[in-house]
Design a protein around this motif. Structure first.
Motif, PDB file in Angstrom:
ATOM      1  N   ARG A 178      14.238 -20.301  -0.035  1.00 14.28           N
ATOM      2  CA  ARG A 178      13.691 -21.457  -0.344  1.00 14.28           C
ATOM      3  C   ARG A 178      15.147 -21.605  -1.292  1.00 14.28           C
ATOM      4  N   ASN A 179      16.006 -21.557  -1.429  1.00 13.06           N
ATOM      5  CA  ASN A 179      17.281 -21.735  -2.257  1.00 13.06           C
ATOM      6  C   ASN A 179      18.712 -22.235  -0.978  1.00 13.06           C
ATOM      7  N   TYR A 180      18.552 -21.873   0.252  1.00 12.98           N
ATOM      8  CA  TYR A 180      19.539 -21.739   0.579  1.00 12.98           C
ATOM      9  C   TYR A 180      20.236 -22.091   2.211  1.00 12.98           C
ATOM     10  N   THR A 202      13.868 -16.543  -1.226  1.00 11.81           N
ATOM     11  CA  THR A 202      14.240 -16.785  -2.727  1.00 11.81           C
ATOM     12  C   THR A 202      16.040 -16.900  -1.540  1.00 11.81           C
ATOM     13  N   GLU A 244      25.243 -16.436  -5.315  1.00  7.90           N
ATOM     14  CA  GLU A 244      26.026 -16.815  -6.199  1.00  7.90           C
ATOM     15  C   GLU A 244      27.410 -16.673  -6.885  1.00  7.90           C
ATOM     16  N   VAL A 269      15.662 -26.976   2.256  1.00 13.58           N
ATOM     17  CA  VAL A 269      16.601 -27.024   1.502  1.00 13.58           C
ATOM     18  C   VAL A 269      18.044 -26.593   2.945  1.00 13.58           C
ATOM     19  N   ASN A 270      18.247 -26.495   3.820  1.00 10.98           N
ATOM     20  CA  ASN A 270      18.842 -26.494   4.449  1.00 10.98           C
ATOM     21  C   ASN A 270      19.235 -27.760   6.270  1.00 10.98           C
ATOM     22  N   ASP A 277      14.019 -13.938 -10.470  1.00  8.97           N
ATOM     23  CA  ASP A 277      14.364 -15.329 -11.007  1.00  8.97           C
ATOM     24  C   ASP A 277      14.570 -15.691  -9.178  1.00  8.97           C
ATOM     25  N   GLN A 278      13.672 -16.913  -8.981  1.00 10.60           N
ATOM     26  CA  GLN A 278      13.912 -16.474  -6.806  1.00 10.60           C
ATOM     27  C   GLN A 278      13.902 -18.211  -7.432  1.00 10.60           C
ATOM     28  N   THR A 279      14.708 -18.729  -7.935  1.00 12.80           N
ATOM     29  CA  THR A 279      15.767 -20.246  -8.143  1.00 12.80           C
ATOM     30  C   THR A 279      17.067 -19.669  -7.483  1.00 12.80           C
ATOM     31  N   LYS A 280      17.454 -18.602  -6.948  1.00  8.89           N
ATOM     32  CA  LYS A 280      18.512 -18.167  -7.148  1.00  8.89           C
ATOM     33  C   LYS A 280      18.589 -16.563  -7.298  1.00  8.89           C
ATOM     34  N   ASP A 281      20.382 -16.670  -6.013  1.00 10.93           N
ATOM     35  CA  ASP A 281      20.329 -15.220  -5.315  1.00 10.93           C
ATOM     36  C   ASP A 281      21.630 -14.952  -5.595  1.00 10.93           C
TER      37      ASP A 281
END
Lengths: 356, 257
Positions: free
Chosen positions: A130-132, A127, A347, A137-138, A339-343
């Motif tokens: 993938r998102n941060y 997660t 958040e 993504v970064n 839910d691996q779209t956010k931590d």
């Protein structure tokens, strides 16, 4: 001839004195199952610093177990009996191992308390990537790799869509981060409006490094609690060392809002970091209950070569909490692993930092 | 303490070079060492190793003055398991004795630095044990005549020492630091060998140090020296630490006038 005689005298004197100091030592102990058991009980009884806090009646426990100890029982049977003592301490720092930790194999006898058992995961690397902090993504992630090149020593970046929030991930205190590297990181984050310091998965390492890092968040001399050390064999042989930490001598101290993310893995030196910054008003803990492990560790070998380690101090923080079993964060947040779209923990920290 | 030792070493070099050097030697030898720390185990941990010596000695009409550096290394194991401990011990001494008669000299020795380092395989926090001390000792030297030659016998007894040991009753921090409630992660002096925190003065009754030495010269150049060194002290009452070393060193006199 005379010289040979002198040489002989010297050699005889040498032989006469060899081991003379051993005459002053207590006699060599007999090594058998009962002696090994008694030696371990003595060590736990005299050195372990939290018998009272852990509510362990070592006398009753050892007397009960000793009835079953015989000199002809197998090594495994003896180990299992002694392992009951280790488990009773419920302390991840206290272990009994057939061989030292670095040499442990699957077949080795080992008794270590699993402080993670029963707690949900508080961190998901997939997660995170993938998102941060993943490359896709970064593009702004700075990182010092671990010594073997396979992991991360420390990483720092801003988060996608949040350029003004610094994110620093410290997965371990077990690898050196130099003074100049610490300075570099704090100089970089100076202009940010807040910091998310991700301590999740950090099971400890060097408490001096953790303290040095913590000192960058201090505004002045800060009382963080006291460490209660076992200083002698008797039940009450303790002495408290109150701790007052001083801020780092740096122009890059960070006094804006800090969200420290924690999970059950936060242990040992990571706990040292936590209690060092806990009294600070601008620091908030977010996540799950920590692991603890607040005691300083001593280790050694029993007379048969089995390795032991024990907590020989405990830390009581500025709020009067015994930290060995961990502490609840200020803002409890559970990670949704489906839910691996956010931590959710990150958040929530962002929300807190964006509050006025 | 570091400053005192450095200043003295400089002074010593100047002083000793002022003499017409009577004897300058180097030596190599073997040793047998043993150790017991009852705070942690009753086992006797024993081993063998090598030693090196360098020294300058001046025998004048009314005094005997000398300086030496001794370095001992050994590898110790108990008889009941395989994990070994390496022991490294450099020692620097300066001695100054007055002549009482043709055979007897009495005076003092400043054991400037006695550094004792132990590293035990497989251990974590307690894997390294460090001890630093600087000691004042009473010394006596007696020359036994053996025909045209002499056997030199020396004995030193520690009177008072400035010492620092790395381990308390259990934790790896100097005992006085914990007893005084002064442990602090930000005080780097606690864990450094010669840092002030945790150092203390110990008189002979709290810290027994005894050295014995026999030296015989086969010729003008070649000598054999036997040494026995003992130390016994207690960090915590009834839990003494005892270690000793027996060493035989063959010395070569680079200068002997």
């Amino acid at each position: 001839m005379k010289q040979i005689r002198i040489l002989l005298i010297t050699v005889i004197a040498a032989i006469a004195f060899v081991g003379c100091e051993e005459a002053l030592m207590s006699p060599k102990p007999k090594v058998n199952n009962i002696a090994v058991f008694d030696e371990y009980v003595k060590l736990v009884k005299e050195k372990y610093a939290m018998l009272e806090f852990k509510q362990v009646d070592i006398d009753a426990l050892s007397q009960r177990l000793r009835k079953d100890i015989t000199n002809d029982m197998s090594k495994k049977e003896l180990f299992e009996k002694m392992g009951e003592i280790t488990q009773s301490l419920k302390d991840g720092h206290s272990s009994l191992l057939e061989v030292p930790e670095a040499q442990l194999a699957e077949t080795s006898l080992a008794s270590q308390y699993d402080f993670l058992k029963g707690y949900p995961a508080g961190f998901d690397l997939e997660t995170m990537l993938r998102n941060y902090i993943g490359k896709d993504v970064n593009k702004n992630v700075n990182m010092i790799p671990s010594e073997n090149g396979e992991g991360v020593r420390i990483a720092w970046t801003t988060l996608p869509k949040h350029d003004n929030i610094a994110y620093v991930w410290v997965p371990t205190w077990n690898e050196e981060i130099s003074m100049s590297q610490i300075e570099e990181i704090f100089a970089w984050m100076k202009d940010k409006k807040g910091l998310i310091l991700d301590m999740r998965q950090n099971t400890g390492g060097d408490p001096e490094l953790a303290t040095r890092f913590a000192s960058y968040f201090l505004k002045g001399d800060t009382k963080t609690g006291f460490e209660r050390f076992k200083i002698g064999p008797a039940k009450g042989d303790f002495k408290d060392s109150p701790t007052t930490l001083k801020p780092a001598k740096s122009e890059n101290l960070f006094h804006k809002k800090v969200m420290v993310l924690v999970d059950r893995y936060v242990y040992s030196a990571a706990t040292t970091f936590c209690y060092s910054v806990d009294p600070l008003e601008h620091v908030t803990f977010v996540g799950q209950r920590t692991g603890g492990g607040s005691g300083a560790v001593a280790d050694g070998y029993l007379m048969n070569g089995w390795y032991w380690s024990l907590s020989v101090s405990e830390y009581i923080d500025a709020r009067g909490r015994h930290l060995d079993n961990g502490f609840e964060p200020d803002i409890p947040v559970v990670l949704d692993l489906k839910d691996q779209t956010k931590d959710e923990v990150i958040e929530r920290a962002i929300v807190e930092l964006n509050k006025q | 303490m570091q400053r005192v030792i450095t200043s003295f070493m400089l002074l010593l070099v100047l002083t000793m070079s002022g003499y017409a050097q009577k004897k300058v030697y180097v030596g190599l030898g073997v040793n047998r060492s043993s150790f017991q720390d009852q705070k942690f185990s009753d086992l006797h941990i024993v081993g063998n190793g090598l030693n090196f010596q360098y020294g300058i000695e001046k025998l004048k009409e009314k005094k005997l003055v000398g300086f030496d550096l001794q370095v001992f290394y050994s590898n110790e194991t108990p008889s009941t398991y395989k994990y070994s401990t390496s022991v490294f011990r450099p020692v620097i001494n300066y001695y100054h004795l007055r002549k009482i008669n043709d055979r007897l000299f009495i005076g003092g020795k400043w054991n400037i630095a006695d550094i004792y380092l132990r590293t035990t395989e497989g251990l974590g926090n307690n894997g390294s044990y460090m001890d630093f001390s600087s000691n004042l000792m009473a010394s006596a030297v007696y020359y036994f005549p053996l025909g045209k030659k002499k056997l030199k016998a020396a004995i030193d007894l520690g009177l008072i020492g400035y010492t620092k040991s790395s381990t308390s009753f259990a934790y790896k921090a100097p005992h006085p630091v914990l007893v005084d409630g002064k442990f602090n992660m930000q005080n780097s002096s606690i864990n450094t060998l010669m840092g002030k925190a945790g150092a203390e003065f110990k008189p002979v009754w709290d810290d027994i140090r005894l050295n014995m030495e026999l030296t015989y010269a086969f010729s003008k150049r070649l000598e054999v020296c036997y040494q026995w060194k003992l130390r016994r002290y207690s960090t915590v009452k009834n839990y003494p630490t005892t270690y000793g070393m027996n060493a035989v060193t063959f010395r070569y006199n680079i200068k002997n006038r």
